[in-house]
Design a protein around this motif. Structure first.
Motif, PDB file in Angstrom:
ATOM      1  N   MET A  57      21.921  55.688 -45.828  1.00 51.13           N
ATOM      2  CA  MET A  57      22.158  54.338 -45.322  1.00 51.13           C
ATOM      3  C   MET A  57      22.785  54.364 -43.921  1.00 51.13           C
ATOM      4  O   MET A  57      22.331  53.683 -43.004  1.00 51.13           O
ATOM      5  N   LEU A  58      23.847  55.187 -43.762  1.00 47.35           N
ATOM      6  CA  LEU A  58      24.497  55.271 -42.460  1.00 47.35           C
ATOM      7  C   LEU A  58      23.571  55.843 -41.400  1.00 47.35           C
ATOM      8  O   LEU A  58      23.585  55.409 -40.246  1.00 47.35           O
ATOM      9  N   THR A  59      22.767  56.829 -41.796  1.00 46.19           N
ATOM     10  CA  THR A  59      21.818  57.425 -40.854  1.00 46.19           C
ATOM     11  C   THR A  59      20.827  56.380 -40.364  1.00 46.19           C
ATOM     12  O   THR A  59      20.570  56.253 -39.154  1.00 46.19           O
ATOM     13  N   PHE A  60      20.273  55.606 -41.292  1.00 45.34           N
ATOM     14  CA  PHE A  60      19.320  54.561 -40.932  1.00 45.34           C
ATOM     15  C   PHE A  60      19.974  53.508 -40.043  1.00 45.34           C
ATOM     16  O   PHE A  60      19.387  53.070 -39.037  1.00 45.34           O
ATOM     17  N   LEU A  61      21.198  53.096 -40.411  1.00 42.46           N
ATOM     18  CA  LEU A  61      21.909  52.103 -39.597  1.00 42.46           C
ATOM     19  C   LEU A  61      22.160  52.621 -38.187  1.00 42.46           C
ATOM     20  O   LEU A  61      21.971  51.899 -37.205  1.00 42.46           O
ATOM     21  N   GLY A  62      22.609  53.864 -38.090  1.00 39.40           N
ATOM     22  CA  GLY A  62      22.918  54.436 -36.778  1.00 39.40           C
ATOM     23  C   GLY A  62      21.703  54.525 -35.883  1.00 39.40           C
ATOM     24  O   GLY A  62      21.746  54.132 -34.714  1.00 39.40           O
ATOM     25  N   ILE A  63      20.616  55.045 -36.435  1.00 39.45           N
ATOM     26  CA  ILE A  63      19.382  55.167 -35.640  1.00 39.45           C
ATOM     27  C   ILE A  63      18.856  53.787 -35.257  1.00 39.45           C
ATOM     28  O   ILE A  63      18.442  53.554 -34.114  1.00 39.45           O
ATOM     29  N   SER A  64      18.901  52.852 -36.213  1.00 37.92           N
ATOM     30  CA  SER A  64      18.429  51.490 -35.926  1.00 37.92           C
ATOM     31  C   SER A  64      19.271  50.845 -34.832  1.00 37.92           C
ATOM     32  O   SER A  64      18.744  50.176 -33.943  1.00 37.92           O
ATOM     33  N   MET A  65      20.575  51.058 -34.904  1.00 38.76           N
ATOM     34  CA  MET A  65      21.470  50.480 -33.897  1.00 38.76           C
ATOM     35  C   MET A  65      21.141  51.007 -32.508  1.00 38.76           C
ATOM     36  O   MET A  65      21.074  50.241 -31.537  1.00 38.76           O
ATOM     37  N   VAL A  66      20.928  52.296 -32.398  1.00 35.69           N
ATOM     38  CA  VAL A  66      20.622  52.904 -31.100  1.00 35.69           C
ATOM     39  C   VAL A  66      19.286  52.396 -30.569  1.00 35.69           C
ATOM     40  O   VAL A  66      19.149  52.073 -29.382  1.00 35.69           O
ATOM     41  N   VAL A  67      18.277  52.312 -31.442  1.00 36.81           N
ATOM     42  CA  VAL A  67      16.955  51.843 -31.032  1.00 36.81           C
ATOM     43  C   VAL A  67      17.021  50.396 -30.554  1.00 36.81           C
ATOM     44  O   VAL A  67      16.482  50.038 -29.496  1.00 36.81           O
ATOM     45  N   VAL A  68      17.688  49.538 -31.344  1.00 37.29           N
ATOM     46  CA  VAL A  68      17.801  48.121 -30.976  1.00 37.29           C
ATOM     47  C   VAL A  68      18.575  47.963 -29.664  1.00 37.29           C
ATOM     48  O   VAL A  68      18.161  47.211 -28.768  1.00 37.29           O
ATOM     49  N   PHE A  69      19.678  48.686 -29.548  1.00 35.91           N
ATOM     50  CA  PHE A  69      20.495  48.618 -28.336  1.00 35.91           C
ATOM     51  C   PHE A  69      19.694  49.034 -27.099  1.00 35.91           C
ATOM     52  O   PHE A  69      19.691  48.354 -26.076  1.00 35.91           O
ATOM     53  N   THR A  70      18.993  50.170 -27.216  1.00 39.46           N
ATOM     54  CA  THR A  70      18.218  50.676 -26.077  1.00 39.46           C
ATOM     55  C   THR A  70      17.110  49.704 -25.691  1.00 39.46           C
ATOM     56  O   THR A  70      16.888  49.428 -24.507  1.00 39.46           O
ATOM     57  N   TYR A  71      16.438  49.146 -26.690  1.00 41.34           N
ATOM     58  CA  TYR A  71      15.358  48.194 -26.404  1.00 41.34           C
ATOM     59  C   TYR A  71      15.901  46.961 -25.684  1.00 41.34           C
ATOM     60  O   TYR A  71      15.311  46.490 -24.698  1.00 41.34           O
ATOM     61  N   LEU A  72      17.005  46.423 -26.171  1.00 45.06           N
ATOM     62  CA  LEU A  72      17.527  45.174 -25.615  1.00 45.06           C
ATOM     63  C   LEU A  72      17.927  45.310 -24.155  1.00 45.06           C
ATOM     64  O   LEU A  72      17.698  44.386 -23.361  1.00 45.06           O
ATOM     65  N   ILE A  73      18.518  46.439 -23.774  1.00 41.74           N
ATOM     66  CA  ILE A  73      18.920  46.572 -22.368  1.00 41.74           C
ATOM     67  C   ILE A  73      17.753  47.000 -21.489  1.00 41.74           C
ATOM     68  O   ILE A  73      17.668  46.598 -20.329  1.00 41.74           O
ATOM     69  N   MET A  74      16.843  47.827 -22.035  1.00 38.00           N
ATOM     70  CA  MET A  74      15.685  48.250 -21.230  1.00 38.00           C
ATOM     71  C   MET A  74      14.741  47.081 -20.982  1.00 38.00           C
ATOM     72  O   MET A  74      14.139  46.966 -19.914  1.00 38.00           O
ATOM     73  N   ALA A  75      14.594  46.198 -21.982  1.00 39.77           N
ATOM     74  CA  ALA A  75      13.692  45.042 -21.852  1.00 39.77           C
ATOM     75  C   ALA A  75      14.395  43.843 -21.228  1.00 39.77           C
ATOM     76  O   ALA A  75      13.794  42.779 -21.078  1.00 39.77           O
ATOM     77  N   LYS A  76      15.680  44.004 -20.871  1.00 40.40           N
ATOM     78  CA  LYS A  76      16.474  42.937 -20.266  1.00 40.40           C
ATOM     79  C   LYS A  76      16.575  41.712 -21.158  1.00 40.40           C
ATOM     80  O   LYS A  76      16.606  40.578 -20.680  1.00 40.40           O
ATOM     81  N   LYS A  77      16.613  41.935 -22.475  1.00 42.22           N
ATOM     82  CA  LYS A  77      16.820  40.832 -23.409  1.00 42.22           C
ATOM     83  C   LYS A  77      18.295  40.430 -23.448  1.00 42.22           C
ATOM     84  O   LYS A  77      18.633  39.274 -23.697  1.00 42.22           O
ATOM     85  N   LEU A  78      19.175  41.412 -23.270  1.00 41.88           N
ATOM     86  CA  LEU A  78      20.614  41.179 -23.202  1.00 41.88           C
ATOM     87  C   LEU A  78      21.183  41.981 -22.041  1.00 41.88           C
ATOM     88  O   LEU A  78      20.617  43.006 -21.656  1.00 41.88           O
TER      89      LEU A  78
END
Length: 436
Positions: A1-22
């Motif tokens: 569970m923690l592994t999935f959360l951690g990887i998901s968090m990093v992916v979402v974070f990277t996408y949001l700043i690279m795509a200029k969503k946030l």
């Protein structure tokens, strides 16, 4: 569970700043909070975030006072003679300027400190780039790559020092086999500087600055902010400012005084010497306040991210999962696996988290395959060019602040060059048997 959360968090974070969503600040704070709440850590978030803020507070203070210190010296015209001499040498040729930038940055980066390298390189070269209309991202990319190789691979640099200390290794045994790899990284930086310079030459041509008055230069709005008025220059104090700067740098390298305190003292002295009038001091501070505040906010936001990432144990879960999924068939290539995975790992983790948390686990796993900890340690630093693009790196936040750009824009521009540099040094390390 923690592994999935951690990887998901990093992916979402990277996408949001690279795509200029946030914005980076918003993403660094909101994304980890949301994922921590999903993971059931809502009641513990306050302590985790406070721990993260305490961890980055010295870096925030350092960057604040360093930006103000060098801002005052730039206003006073300390670097004008260097820029003028460089202009005569390069004759407005973007290729020569880019290569000259690489030589300066790699030389300065030998002290092992990324913050110092960026402050000196950007302060000395930015006005030259803006004067002839070169893209400041070229300057930022070259400076970052220089730090990643010179500071990242030398035993007195941060990453290598952490790797050596974490695994209890001998510095000479660690470093000597890496010298060919380091030289290849330097060659790669010069090549990238040449390529970027060629692109700029194709875009703007070779500029004969002597034939173009300053007032008629068609620069961007960014350049206009650097068009300082003559009445704030202090040419008569140039040698005083030079001695002050050298003294600050020497004390910094010797480690006699804590860096944040040192730059606070330097800033106060520079402001007092160059602008004794209190109204002038206030104007100079306000002119750099926006830049300094932006960087400091980013640093504290990064502290929130790293505090939650570490406090929830997502870091440990991801590292353990990585070790468990590596098949035994690739055991003989384990150092190469470490080298390749060090790029994404060090991008999403601080160097402290990676080298003191993940690296011992990787070394233990490597021992099961008969791989020496020395090779694991060497492999672990080969992803540093990519690591330095991370918004968790304080010196990189300073860098983007000094060239007045957004970290997402810088990441999009520089990623392919950092990836190329990492791949080159990994390949050379493998071919020269510094990793097997």
């Amino acid at each position: 569970m923690l592994t999935f959360l951690g990887i998901s968090m990093v992916v979402v974070f990277t996408y949001l700043i690279m795509a200029k969503k946030l914005s980076p600040v918003t993403a660094l704070v909101i994304v980890p909070i949301i994922f921590a709440v999903i993971g059931g850590f809502g009641l513990e978030l306050g302590g985790m975030m406070l721990d993260g803020l305490k961890e980055v507070a010295p870096s925030a203070a350092l960057l604040l006072f360093a930006i103000l210190f060098f801002g005052i010296l730039i206003d006073a015209g300390l670097f004008d003679p260097l820029i003028n001499k460089m202009m005569k040498f390069v004759k407005g040729d973007p290729v020569k300027i880019a290569i000259g930038t690489a030589i300066i940055a790699m030389t300065v980066a030998l002290d092992g400190d990324g913050t110092t390298t960026h402050m000196i390189t950007i302060s000395a070269m930015l006005a030259l780039y803006l004067r002839i209309g070169m893209n400041p991202l070229v300057l930022a990319t070259i400076s970052l790559l220089s730090v990643s190789i010179m500071s990242g691979m030398t035993p007195w640099g941060g990453p290598a020092t952490r790797a050596i200390a974490s695994l209890g290794l001998d510095a000479n045994e660690f470093f000597l086999p890496l010298i060919p790899t380091m030289l290849s990284g330097m060659g790669c930086i010069l090549f990238i500087a040449f390529v970027l310079g060629k692109k700029e030459r194709a875009r703007i041509g070779v500029i004969n600055v002597e034939e173009i008055p300053h007032q008629s230069l068609k620069l961007s709005e960014v350049a206009a902010t650097f068009a300082l008025q003559d009445d704030i220059k202090r040419p008569t104090l140039r040698w005083v400012n030079f001695i002050l700067t050298v003294t600050i740098m020497v004390v910094l390298v010797m480690g006699l005084i804590s860096a944040p305190i040192l730059f606070l003292i330097g800033f106060v002295l520079a402001a007092m010497i160059n602008y004794p009038n209190l109204e002038e001091q206030k104007e100079r501070i306000l002119s750099h306040a926006g830049n300094a505040l932006t960087v400091v906010i980013l640093v504290f936001a990064a502290g929130i991210f790293s505090g939650i990432f570490s406090g929830t144990k997502m870091v440990d879960a991801i590292s353990n999962a990585l070790v468990s999924i590596i098949p035994e068939s690739v055991g003989s290539f384990f150092p190469l696996v470490v080298a390749l995975t060090s790029m994404p790992f060090t991008f999403v983790l601080s160097n402290d988290a990676y080298y003191f948390g993940v690296l011992p686990i990787l070394a233990e796993a490597g021992a099961a395959y008969g791989v020496s900890p020395l090779e694991i340690a060497r492999a672990s630093i080969l992803g540093q060019p990519v690591h330095f693009l991370s918004p968790l790196v304080a010196s990189t936040l300073l860098l983007v602040g000094m060239v007045k750009t957004d970290i997402g824009e810088f990441q999009r521009y520089a990623f392919k060059w950092t990836l190329l540099c990492s791949v080159v040094i990994i390949a050379v390390a493998f071919l020269t048997s510094s990793i097997s």
